[in-house]
Motif scaffolding. Structure first.
Motif, mmCIF file in Angstrom:
data_model
loop_
_atom_site.group_PDB
_atom_site.id
_atom_site.type_symbol
_atom_site.label_atom_id
_atom_site.label_comp_id
_atom_site.label_asym_id
_atom_site.label_seq_id
_atom_site.Cartn_x
_atom_site.Cartn_y
_atom_site.Cartn_z
ATOM 1 N N LEU A 117 44.556 39.687 34.860
ATOM 2 C CA LEU A 117 44.459 41.100 35.214
ATOM 3 C C LEU A 117 43.768 41.810 34.060
ATOM 4 O O LEU A 117 44.201 41.696 32.911
ATOM 5 N N ILE A 118 42.704 42.551 34.361
ATOM 6 C CA ILE A 118 41.896 43.130 33.288
ATOM 7 C C ILE A 118 41.584 44.596 33.563
ATOM 8 O O ILE A 118 41.602 45.052 34.710
ATOM 9 N N ASN A 119 41.298 45.318 32.493
ATOM 10 C CA ASN A 119 40.701 46.643 32.613
ATOM 11 C C ASN A 119 39.260 46.494 33.105
ATOM 12 O O ASN A 119 38.581 45.524 32.766
ATOM 13 N N ARG A 120 38.790 47.436 33.867
ATOM 14 C CA ARG A 120 37.454 47.339 34.462
ATOM 15 C C ARG A 120 36.365 47.095 33.414
ATOM 16 O O ARG A 120 35.413 46.338 33.648
ATOM 17 N N ASP A 121 36.501 47.703 32.238
ATOM 18 C CA ASP A 121 35.463 47.577 31.214
ATOM 19 C C ASP A 121 35.365 46.165 30.639
ATOM 20 O O ASP A 121 34.344 45.809 30.038
ATOM 21 N N PHE B 235 33.730 37.978 44.762
ATOM 22 C CA PHE B 235 34.180 39.293 45.201
ATOM 23 C C PHE B 235 34.753 39.200 46.615
ATOM 24 O O PHE B 235 34.034 39.283 47.610
ATOM 25 N N ARG B 236 36.065 39.001 46.664
ATOM 26 C CA ARG B 236 36.724 38.884 47.960
ATOM 27 C C ARG B 236 38.224 39.077 47.773
ATOM 28 O O ARG B 236 38.795 38.652 46.779
ATOM 29 N N ASP B 237 38.844 39.742 48.752
ATOM 30 C CA ASP B 237 40.295 39.951 48.746
ATOM 31 C C ASP B 237 40.777 40.606 47.449
ATOM 32 O O ASP B 237 41.853 40.284 46.935
ATOM 33 N N GLY B 238 39.963 41.511 46.901
ATOM 34 C CA GLY B 238 40.341 42.222 45.691
ATOM 35 C C GLY B 238 40.002 41.494 44.415
ATOM 36 O O GLY B 238 40.109 42.063 43.326
ATOM 37 N N MET B 239 39.604 40.225 44.515
ATOM 38 C CA MET B 239 39.249 39.462 43.325
ATOM 39 C C MET B 239 37.837 39.812 42.875
ATOM 40 O O MET B 239 37.010 40.247 43.671
ATOM 41 N N ILE B 240 37.578 39.572 41.581
ATOM 42 C CA ILE B 240 36.208 39.730 41.074
ATOM 43 C C ILE B 240 35.651 38.407 40.567
ATOM 44 O O ILE B 240 34.485 38.326 40.219
ATOM 45 N N GLY B 241 36.499 37.378 40.504
ATOM 46 C CA GLY B 241 36.005 36.083 40.058
ATOM 47 C C GLY B 241 37.117 35.157 39.633
ATOM 48 O O GLY B 241 38.309 35.443 39.812
ATOM 49 N N PHE B 242 36.705 34.007 39.065
ATOM 50 C CA PHE B 242 37.641 33.020 38.525
ATOM 51 C C PHE B 242 37.340 32.817 37.045
ATOM 52 O O PHE B 242 36.188 32.698 36.647
ATOM 53 N N GLY C 144 39.528 28.766 36.077
ATOM 54 C CA GLY C 144 40.123 28.298 37.323
ATOM 55 C C GLY C 144 41.135 29.222 37.947
ATOM 56 O O GLY C 144 41.637 28.948 39.045
ATOM 57 N N LEU C 145 41.444 30.356 37.284
ATOM 58 C CA LEU C 145 42.433 31.297 37.817
ATOM 59 C C LEU C 145 41.743 32.575 38.284
ATOM 60 O O LEU C 145 40.780 33.028 37.660
ATOM 61 N N PRO C 146 42.231 33.178 39.379
ATOM 62 C CA PRO C 146 41.609 34.405 39.883
ATOM 63 C C PRO C 146 41.742 35.572 38.921
ATOM 64 O O PRO C 146 42.710 35.656 38.161
ATOM 65 N N VAL C 147 40.753 36.455 38.959
ATOM 66 C CA VAL C 147 40.715 37.632 38.095
ATOM 67 C C VAL C 147 40.728 38.885 38.968
ATOM 68 O O VAL C 147 39.956 38.982 39.937
ATOM 69 N N TYR C 148 41.575 39.841 38.617
ATOM 70 C CA TYR C 148 41.653 41.123 39.312
ATOM 71 C C TYR C 148 41.514 42.251 38.292
ATOM 72 O O TYR C 148 41.852 42.084 37.117
ATOM 73 N N GLY D 93 46.673 44.964 25.792
ATOM 74 C CA GLY D 93 46.911 45.048 27.227
ATOM 75 C C GLY D 93 45.660 45.204 28.051
ATOM 76 O O GLY D 93 45.752 45.414 29.257
ATOM 77 N N ASP D 94 44.472 45.090 27.441
ATOM 78 C CA ASP D 94 43.242 45.180 28.242
ATOM 79 C C ASP D 94 43.014 43.911 29.051
ATOM 80 O O ASP D 94 42.357 43.933 30.093
ATOM 81 N N VAL D 95 43.564 42.777 28.580
ATOM 82 C CA VAL D 95 43.523 41.517 29.323
ATOM 83 C C VAL D 95 44.944 40.969 29.394
ATOM 84 O O VAL D 95 45.638 40.880 28.367
#
Length: 216
Positions: free
Chosen positions: A98-102, A123-130, A133-137, A149-151
């Protein structure tokens, strides 16, 4: 034994009878948007909640079951930081970043030497990538780039959520402000959350581990 009373989240709106009669879609719009507002508020509590009248957040200062990894360079996020976080996390099914947009602008540029880190845009189901190997939101409740807490790396299996059966409850009344010709709409959701453990995991050998790891 931990006693976890349910806390109440609610959304409230007053609408004139003229608006309800003139704008046919208005009530339906409120019915759709109000639960989203409640869920967004609770999502913020899951991360940063104080535990007083609201959920105790995974990364709240009073949660001792979390780990902060010191970053290599101030105001930046590097591949070494990602690797260090991954090494301290209890990874399991459902784990995600989970990350800050920047922070997004940094991820595709990260390398170890001349080798790019394992990053894949998706870019699917709220994700922006992997990442590794783990999804990133992305989340507005993560801190600004370069601050603690930015990452965040989260294993949701380390957290428990209790809620009232039935989810959000809706009620409306024309009597609350009858003399003002207003209809009152109210949505409530009784819900709470807390970590399963009150301490990080200490293996027989090696550094401590946690389902909640953030960059410091």
């Amino acid at each position: 034994t931990t006693v976890l009373p349910l806390a109440k989240l609610y959304a409230y709106s007053e609408v004139t009878e003229e608006d309800l009669s003139d704008v046919a879609w208005l009530e339906g719009h409120l019915q759709m948007q109000a639960p989203k507002v409640i869920r967004a508020k609770f999502a913020g509590e899951l991360l940063n909640g104080t535990g007083v009248g609201e959920a105790q957040g995974m990364f709240n200062a009073n949660n001792s079951n979390k780990i902060a990894v010191t970053r290599n360079a101030a105001t930046n996020v590097k591949a070494e930081d990602i690797a260090a976080m991954y090494a301290r996390a209890i990874i399991g099914p459902g784990a995600f970043w989970l990350i800050n947009r920047d922070v997004m602008a940094k991820l595709p540029l990260m390398t170890v030497g001349d080798v790019p880190i394992t990053w894949e845009s998706y870019f699917r189901d709220g994700m922006i990538g992997f990442l590794n190997g783990l999804p990133v939101y992305q989340s507005e409740d993560c801190e600004a780039l370069g601050t603690q807490g930015d990452v965040r790396l989260i294993n949701p299996a380390g957290y428990r959520v209790l809620e009232k059966v039935g989810g959000e409850q809706f009620a409306s009344s024309i009597h609350v402000k009858f003399d003002y010709d207003l209809t009152a709409f109210r949505w409530t959701h009784r819900i709470n959350g807390i970590s399963w453990s009150n301490a990080v995991y200490t293996p027989r050998k090696g550094a401590t581990l946690s389902p909640f790891v953030e960059l410091n």
